[in-house]
Design a protein around this motif. Structure first.
Motif, PDB file in Angstrom:
ATOM      1  N   LYS A 179       0.870  -1.178   0.000  1.00  0.00           N
ATOM      2  CA  LYS A 179       0.000   0.000   0.000  1.00  0.00           C
ATOM      3  C   LYS A 179       0.907   1.229   0.000  1.00  0.00           C
ATOM      4  O   LYS A 179       1.842   1.304   0.802  1.00  0.00           O
ATOM      5  CB  LYS A 179      -0.899   0.027   1.241  1.00  0.00           C
ATOM      6  CG  LYS A 179      -1.916  -1.066   1.280  1.00  0.00           C
ATOM      7  CD  LYS A 179      -2.741  -0.965   2.552  1.00  0.00           C
ATOM      8  CE  LYS A 179      -3.675  -2.152   2.617  1.00  0.00           C
ATOM      9  NZ  LYS A 179      -3.957  -2.552   3.978  1.00  0.00           N
ATOM     10  N   PHE A 180       0.623   2.171  -0.853  1.00  0.00           N
ATOM     11  CA  PHE A 180       1.430   3.380  -0.980  1.00  0.00           C
ATOM     12  C   PHE A 180       1.680   4.023   0.381  1.00  0.00           C
ATOM     13  O   PHE A 180       2.816   4.318   0.751  1.00  0.00           O
ATOM     14  CB  PHE A 180       0.726   4.369  -1.924  1.00  0.00           C
ATOM     15  CG  PHE A 180       1.451   5.677  -2.103  1.00  0.00           C
ATOM     16  CD1 PHE A 180       2.461   5.801  -3.031  1.00  0.00           C
ATOM     17  CD2 PHE A 180       1.105   6.787  -1.340  1.00  0.00           C
ATOM     18  CE1 PHE A 180       3.134   7.006  -3.198  1.00  0.00           C
ATOM     19  CE2 PHE A 180       1.769   7.992  -1.505  1.00  0.00           C
ATOM     20  CZ  PHE A 180       2.785   8.105  -2.427  1.00  0.00           C
ATOM     21  N   GLU A 181       0.618   4.239   1.142  1.00  0.00           N
ATOM     22  CA  GLU A 181       0.713   4.965   2.409  1.00  0.00           C
ATOM     23  C   GLU A 181       1.502   4.217   3.486  1.00  0.00           C
ATOM     24  O   GLU A 181       1.935   4.826   4.467  1.00  0.00           O
ATOM     25  CB  GLU A 181      -0.678   5.344   2.927  1.00  0.00           C
ATOM     26  CG  GLU A 181      -1.597   4.182   3.183  1.00  0.00           C
ATOM     27  CD  GLU A 181      -2.342   3.665   1.953  1.00  0.00           C
ATOM     28  OE1 GLU A 181      -3.180   2.763   2.139  1.00  0.00           O
ATOM     29  OE2 GLU A 181      -2.114   4.139   0.820  1.00  0.00           O
ATOM     30  N   ASP A 182       1.732   2.927   3.322  1.00  0.00           N
ATOM     31  CA  ASP A 182       2.541   2.181   4.289  1.00  0.00           C
ATOM     32  C   ASP A 182       4.038   2.452   4.111  1.00  0.00           C
ATOM     33  O   ASP A 182       4.837   2.105   4.989  1.00  0.00           O
ATOM     34  CB  ASP A 182       2.298   0.676   4.164  1.00  0.00           C
ATOM     35  CG  ASP A 182       0.951   0.263   4.727  1.00  0.00           C
ATOM     36  OD1 ASP A 182       0.311   1.063   5.450  1.00  0.00           O
ATOM     37  OD2 ASP A 182       0.520  -0.864   4.420  1.00  0.00           O
ATOM     38  N   TYR A 183       4.396   3.061   3.005  1.00  0.00           N
ATOM     39  CA  TYR A 183       5.804   3.313   2.707  1.00  0.00           C
ATOM     40  C   TYR A 183       6.105   4.763   2.327  1.00  0.00           C
ATOM     41  O   TYR A 183       7.166   5.282   2.669  1.00  0.00           O
ATOM     42  CB  TYR A 183       6.271   2.396   1.563  1.00  0.00           C
ATOM     43  CG  TYR A 183       6.183   0.951   1.927  1.00  0.00           C
ATOM     44  CD1 TYR A 183       7.219   0.317   2.601  1.00  0.00           C
ATOM     45  CD2 TYR A 183       5.045   0.199   1.624  1.00  0.00           C
ATOM     46  CE1 TYR A 183       7.139  -1.019   2.956  1.00  0.00           C
ATOM     47  CE2 TYR A 183       4.949  -1.137   1.980  1.00  0.00           C
ATOM     48  CZ  TYR A 183       5.994  -1.736   2.649  1.00  0.00           C
ATOM     49  OH  TYR A 183       5.908  -3.052   3.004  1.00  0.00           O
TER      50      TYR A 183
ATOM     51  N   ARG B 292       4.692   8.943   1.267  1.00  0.00           N
ATOM     52  CA  ARG B 292       3.677   9.980   1.305  1.00  0.00           C
ATOM     53  C   ARG B 292       3.996  10.957   0.185  1.00  0.00           C
ATOM     54  O   ARG B 292       5.143  11.075  -0.263  1.00  0.00           O
ATOM     55  CB  ARG B 292       3.564  10.645   2.665  1.00  0.00           C
ATOM     56  CG  ARG B 292       4.656  11.569   3.044  1.00  0.00           C
ATOM     57  CD  ARG B 292       4.357  12.234   4.388  1.00  0.00           C
ATOM     58  NE  ARG B 292       5.404  13.142   4.773  1.00  0.00           N
ATOM     59  CZ  ARG B 292       5.525  14.389   4.322  1.00  0.00           C
ATOM     60  NH1 ARG B 292       4.652  14.900   3.479  1.00  0.00           N
ATOM     61  NH2 ARG B 292       6.539  15.139   4.716  1.00  0.00           N
TER      62      ARG B 292
ATOM     63  N   ASN C  38       7.401   7.645   4.185  1.00  0.00           N
ATOM     64  CA  ASN C  38       6.422   8.045   5.199  1.00  0.00           C
ATOM     65  C   ASN C  38       7.065   7.904   6.576  1.00  0.00           C
ATOM     66  O   ASN C  38       7.231   6.798   7.084  1.00  0.00           O
ATOM     67  CB  ASN C  38       5.165   7.176   5.082  1.00  0.00           C
ATOM     68  CG  ASN C  38       4.047   7.656   5.954  1.00  0.00           C
ATOM     69  OD1 ASN C  38       4.258   8.366   6.927  1.00  0.00           O
ATOM     70  ND2 ASN C  38       2.832   7.264   5.603  1.00  0.00           N
TER      71      ASN C  38
ATOM     72  N   LYS D  93       5.813   5.701   9.593  1.00  0.00           N
ATOM     73  CA  LYS D  93       5.817   4.236   9.495  1.00  0.00           C
ATOM     74  C   LYS D  93       7.119   3.664  10.050  1.00  0.00           C
ATOM     75  O   LYS D  93       8.087   4.390  10.274  1.00  0.00           O
ATOM     76  CB  LYS D  93       5.621   3.804   8.036  1.00  0.00           C
ATOM     77  CG  LYS D  93       4.298   4.264   7.447  1.00  0.00           C
ATOM     78  CD  LYS D  93       3.123   3.694   8.227  1.00  0.00           C
ATOM     79  CE  LYS D  93       1.800   4.206   7.709  1.00  0.00           C
ATOM     80  NZ  LYS D  93       0.662   3.703   8.439  1.00  0.00           N
TER      81      LYS D  93
ATOM     82  N   TYR E 276      -1.901   8.880  -6.377  1.00  0.00           N
ATOM     83  CA  TYR E 276      -1.622   8.953  -4.939  1.00  0.00           C
ATOM     84  C   TYR E 276      -1.687  10.390  -4.431  1.00  0.00           C
ATOM     85  O   TYR E 276      -1.653  10.626  -3.235  1.00  0.00           O
ATOM     86  CB  TYR E 276      -0.234   8.369  -4.611  1.00  0.00           C
ATOM     87  CG  TYR E 276       0.828   8.809  -5.592  1.00  0.00           C
ATOM     88  CD1 TYR E 276       1.352  10.090  -5.562  1.00  0.00           C
ATOM     89  CD2 TYR E 276       1.284   7.941  -6.574  1.00  0.00           C
ATOM     90  CE1 TYR E 276       2.293  10.490  -6.481  1.00  0.00           C
ATOM     91  CE2 TYR E 276       2.231   8.331  -7.485  1.00  0.00           C
ATOM     92  CZ  TYR E 276       2.750   9.602  -7.443  1.00  0.00           C
ATOM     93  OH  TYR E 276       3.685  10.001  -8.347  1.00  0.00           O
TER      94      TYR E 276
END
Length: 188
Positions: free
Chosen positions: A119-123, A125, A136, A139, A186
């Protein structure tokens, strides 16, 4: 990089294997990546990859690939590093010519956009002030490191990419384009 939903493989397992063996022998003989050939399979692979990601680059998510950005097939693990998987569909991604300039750079920690739990937001921003894709910081450090490695190898913030993202996002918001047809999904 948003999640990549891979569609049906246009090559049979036998085709992938024999083509991989052909490339392995060719590369062992010449030691030149410039002797690469898609052996007549480029069109069917491109069509399959195009359908998977709706004409977006699997890495930077620019859209449309068919226009000025070019549409190239990227070998996630470079064909000079793992020659046997040169034609393996799960190693191939639709790429803009800028992201495909990673050449033979590869790190096993790179994020692969078709990983099941990616998932984009897990890695990452998206920085809406600079247009950059950055790790991010909220994280775990392991995720941040993988994001940094991926960002650096794929050159996600090189040149005009950040500015182009900001311009494209502003334009598409004004046009009210459907989300899947917008570049840099994104950023919304």
């Amino acid at each position: 990089m948003i999640p990549f939903l891979r569609g049906a493989n246009p090559l049979s397992p036998q085709e992938e294997k024999s083509l991989g063996e052909w490339w392995t022998a060719k590369y062992a003989e010449t030691k030149k990546s410039s002797s690469w050939s898609w052996k007549g399979k480029e069109k069917v692979i491109k069509e399959a990859l195009f359908l998977c990601n709706n004409d977006h680059c699997a890495y930077c998510d620019c859209h449309p690939l068919k226009d000025d950005k070019g549409f190239e097939i990227d070998h996630f693990v470079p064909k000079t590093i793992e020659s046997q998987i040169a034609f393996t569909y799960s190693n191939l991604f639709p790429s803009c010519n800028e992201c495909n300039k990673k050449s033979n750079n590869y790190d096993p920690l790179m994020l692969k956009p078709d990983e099941l739990d990616y998932k984009f937001e897990d890695y990452f921003r998206f920085d809406s002030f600079t247009g950059e894709i950055i790790p991010n910081e909220s994280k775990p450090l392991e995720n941040q490191e993988r994001a940094k490695i991926t960002k650096d190898i794929l050159r996600l913030n090189i040149g005009n990419k950040p500015i182009n993202r900001l311009k494209a996002i502003k334009k598409e918001i004004k046009l009210n384009t459907p989300l899947d047809e917008r570049p840099y999904r994104y950023g919304y």
